[in-house]
Design an enzyme around this catalytic site. Structure first.
Site, PDB file in Angstrom:
ATOM      1  N   GLU A 132      43.039  46.888  42.804  1.00 54.04           N
ATOM      2  CA  GLU A 132      42.338  45.815  42.083  1.00 54.04           C
ATOM      3  C   GLU A 132      40.818  45.964  42.150  1.00 54.04           C
ATOM      4  O   GLU A 132      40.102  45.382  41.346  1.00 54.04           O
ATOM      5  CB  GLU A 132      42.747  44.439  42.623  1.00 54.04           C
ATOM      6  CG  GLU A 132      44.170  44.024  42.260  1.00 54.04           C
ATOM      7  CD  GLU A 132      44.313  43.619  40.809  1.00 54.04           C
ATOM      8  OE1 GLU A 132      43.877  44.385  39.926  1.00 54.04           O
ATOM      9  OE2 GLU A 132      44.867  42.546  40.547  1.00 54.04           O
ATOM     10  N   THR A 185      38.219  40.881  34.561  1.00 57.71           N
ATOM     11  CA  THR A 185      38.211  40.030  35.754  1.00 57.71           C
ATOM     12  C   THR A 185      36.841  40.096  36.424  1.00 57.71           C
ATOM     13  O   THR A 185      36.317  39.079  36.894  1.00 57.71           O
ATOM     14  CB  THR A 185      39.323  40.483  36.729  1.00 57.71           C
ATOM     15  OG1 THR A 185      40.565  40.450  36.025  1.00 57.71           O
ATOM     16  CG2 THR A 185      39.423  39.574  37.936  1.00 57.71           C
TER      17      THR A 185
HETATM   18  N1  HSE Z   1      42.268  35.335  41.689  1.00 55.49           N
HETATM   19  C1  HSE Z   1      41.785  36.230  40.693  1.00 55.49           C
HETATM   20  C2  HSE Z   1      40.601  35.600  39.996  1.00 55.49           C
HETATM   21  C3  HSE Z   1      42.873  36.506  39.702  1.00 55.49           C
HETATM   22  O1  HSE Z   1      40.716  34.421  39.644  1.00 55.49           O
HETATM   23  O2  HSE Z   1      39.569  36.248  39.805  1.00 55.49           O
HETATM   24  C4  HSE Z   1      42.494  37.470  38.631  1.00 55.49           C
HETATM   25  O3  HSE Z   1      43.614  37.612  37.746  1.00 55.49           O
END
Ligand code: HSE
Length: 315
Positions: A132, A185
């Site tokens: 990630e 993201t």
């Molecule tokens: N928890 C992460 C965010 C999830 O909100 O950035 C990304 O899919």
């Protein structure tokens, strides 16, 4: 030596569910990535991507979540071989549905088996979370936890990484509105506040625990009441036109709770699994997006199982 090919699939997931930023996530039973891995004699990692919006996914191993997982697991194995990775996207990238996590999760399972590492699914979450970094700049483990294990997961701790899986009430369904807007993201994390008010922390702890109380008491409406976030969502909602209207319209139409899915822009509504309510929530979300001039797609999903190996072949 015959080359070995292993293929695994992993589902889309929706993280946060309101106040559970980087902690809560649920695997969805509708969209999947598939990753096949071939162990080859030549060194290096080669990646090809096909399927839904494949052009949005980088093929350079250090920029691709599956590539980062592959590098880490290959280093761990100390084997002098290479990996040819073929990703077939079923989860649309940049929509907040754990697309990069699905590739990372499927890659972790396939590579674990192809290299004979014998790691458990829980151990693989750590490696998938490393992937990630390529997409979010941070190894958030919420999406990969749900994508690897399935159903609803809680990242109890990051150091050390510890994940809890919790069964959800049987009578729930999700309606997800996916706008035709693509956001990384990383960009959606860059808008988050660096400092937060204590009152907002109190609000979020109250809501996250209410969501869990709803699960424990088999009370879908209580789960829905817990789906409110006063720290992350307000900062992101400003970036997506119409998102608050979609949320309000889904609640008016009978959704138990509504939240931005992951980093957005998709919106996830939690609904009691009753045909009429599901249909009216889906219609309300679709109509509101249309009124706001936002093109989008509506999908229905249930909590679903996690990643699995679907093919092993000696070539
Ligand atoms: N928890 C992460 C965010 C999830 O909100 O950035 C990304 O899919």
């Amino acid at each position: 030596m015959k080359a070995l090919l292993v293929e695994a699939t992993a589902p889309a997931s929706s993280a946060n569910l309101g106040a559970g930023f980087d902690v809560f996530s649920v695997a969805l039973d509708v969209l999947f990535d598939s990753v096949s891995v071939e162990v080859v004699r030549r060194s290096g990692i080669e990646i090809t991507v096909e399927g839904t919006e494949a052009h949005l996914v980088p093929v350079e191993p250090d920029k691709n979540t599956a590539g980062v997982v592959a590098k880490t697991l290959l280093d761990l194995s100390r084997k002098k071989c290479g990996l040819v990775i073929r990703i077939n996207k079923g989860v649309r990238p940049g929509r907040g549905l754990g697309s990069s996590a699905a590739s990372a999760a499927a890659a972790a399972l396939a590579i674990n088996e192809a290299l004979g590492l014998g790691l458990s699914k829980r151990e693989l979450i750590t490696f998938a979370a490393q992937g990630e970094i390529a997409s979010a700049g941070f190894p958030h483990a919420d999406n990969v936890s749900a994508s690897v294990l399935g159903f609803f997961t809680i990242v109890r701790s990051y150091k050390p990484l510890e994940v809890i899986q919790l069964p959800l009430p049987k009578n729930i369904e999700f309606v997800v509105a996916l706008p035709e807007i693509i956001k990384s993201t990383a960009s959606m994390r860059s808008v988050l506040p660096k400092h937060v008010e204590l009152s907002d922390v109190v609000h979020n702890v109250g809501h996250a625990t209410t969501f869990i109380a709803g699960i424990a008491l088999n009370d879908v409406n209580l789960m829905g009441k817990g789906m409110a976030d006063s720290i992350v969502e307000p900062a992101r909602a400003r970036m997506f036109p119409g998102i608050i209207d979609v949320k309000l319209s889904a609640l008016e139409a009978g959704a138990a709770g509504v939240a931005i899915s992951g980093a957005g822009p998709s919106v996830l509504a939690l609904v009691k699994a009753e045909k009429e309510t599901i249909e009216s929530v889906a219609k309300a979300m679709k109509d509101t997006f249309e009124k706001k001039g936002v093109k989008g797609q509506i999908i229905r999903a249930k909590p679903g199982p996690g990643a699995k190996v679907v093919r092993r072949e000696k070539l």
